[in-house]
Design a protein around this motif. Structure first.
Motif, mmCIF file in Angstrom:
data_model
loop_
_atom_site.group_PDB
_atom_site.id
_atom_site.type_symbol
_atom_site.label_atom_id
_atom_site.label_comp_id
_atom_site.label_asym_id
_atom_site.label_seq_id
_atom_site.Cartn_x
_atom_site.Cartn_y
_atom_site.Cartn_z
ATOM 1 N N SER A 20 0.830 -1.207 0.000
ATOM 2 C CA SER A 20 0.000 0.000 0.000
ATOM 3 C C SER A 20 0.864 1.257 0.000
ATOM 4 N N PHE A 89 -3.207 3.808 2.449
ATOM 5 C CA PHE A 89 -1.972 3.599 3.210
ATOM 6 C C PHE A 89 -2.113 4.105 4.648
ATOM 7 N N LYS A 93 -1.431 1.534 7.755
ATOM 8 C CA LYS A 93 -0.039 1.599 8.205
ATOM 9 C C LYS A 93 0.132 1.372 9.708
#
Length: 279
Positions: A20, A89, A93
């Motif tokens: 990603s 993302f 994350k």
């Protein structure tokens, strides 16, 4: 249309986070193509011929413990979702220590890709952090703009040296000029160079090896030492090396003489392709 998938392994969650992150660096807006056997990420929209192009694939069995999808119809069993790469993302994350990561196509006020991160607390309880990412469900008329790019047979293919080394070299050379020359031959050699009115710098790599398929395609009378070259925008090349986050088991550079630089990274059932047109 339905789609839901779940990743339960911390190692596989890390791979998806890295993927990603790479997509977010290389394509501001991307299309997530959901197929029965894989997920694909690509640059969004009809890409001009001279634009760089991203394509990533994740096999269904590579990362996902659970995977279910139903496309627009039995004949067209696919879903195309356009979304902002950075949003995805940011949502995933912080899942590095999560027990699971779930993706699901949902309908809120508008279609969303819902990302649910299941986190364990020090008390033994779990909490779920949910991100609803707005998506655009692409109509079938636009699917043709999001297909896997067709790359012509290249003139030479060579394995890349250590990516950290390449990144460091490209970063240093990128300060010298706007365009970089990438050249390689069928004897496992590759050179990077940059030239201006005041300076000329060149880095040499030897004994890299050539993928077997490129060796088999070599004409018997072909000069193995002859360099095939392409000039590319140094910003795009630097963007690739700064953006890629996976630890590939195979990295290949394909060159179509004076036309295209095609970079391929493979990590088990995950692959990333990035095409940079000649400048």
């Amino acid at each position: 249309m339905k789609f839901r998938a779940k990743i339960s392994s911390k190692g596989f969650i890390e791979v998806f986070i890295q993927l990603s992150g790479t997509v977010a660096k290389l394509a501001k807006v991307c299309v997530l193509r959901v197929c029965p056997d894989k997920l694909c990420f690509s640059s969004a929209g009809s890409t001009p011929v001279r634009a760089d192009r991203l394509w990533c694939e994740v096999g269904r069995g590579a990362l996902f413990r659970q995977f279910h999808m139903e496309g627009v119809s039995e004949e067209l069993n696919e879903i195309y979702l356009e979304l902002t790469s950075e949003h995805l993302f940011r949502a995933v994350k912080n899942a590095r220590n999560a027990a699971s990561l779930k993706l699901q196509l949902t309908k809120k006020r508008r279609p969303c890709l819902t990302v649910a991160v299941e986190l364990a607390s020090c008390t033994g309880h779990t909490r779920v952090v949910v991100h609803d990412l707005p998506v655009r469900v692409l109509p079938r008329i636009l699917w043709k703009d999001c297909l896997k790019p067709r790359v012509r047979a290249c003139d030479v293919s060579v394995y890349l040296p250590a990516l950290k080394t390449l990144k460091s070299i490209v970063e240093k050379m990128a300060n010298m000029g706007d365009y970089m020359l990438v050249e390689a031959n069928r004897n496992g050699q590759m050179n990077l160079s940059i030239e201006t009115d005041t300076v000329s710098i060149k880095s040499y790599f030897k004994n890299l090896g050539n993928p077997p398929e490129s060796t088999l395609a070599t004409p018997q009378n072909r000069d193995q030492e002859r360099m095939v070259q392409v000039w590319v925008d140094k910003r795009k090349l630097l963007q690739f090396f700064e953006g890629q986050q996976i630890n590939p088991t195979m990295a290949v550079c394909n060159i179509l003489s004076n036309t295209l630089l095609h970079l391929v990274l493979v990590h088990e059932d995950v692959s990333i392709q990035y095409s940079i047109p000649a400048s």
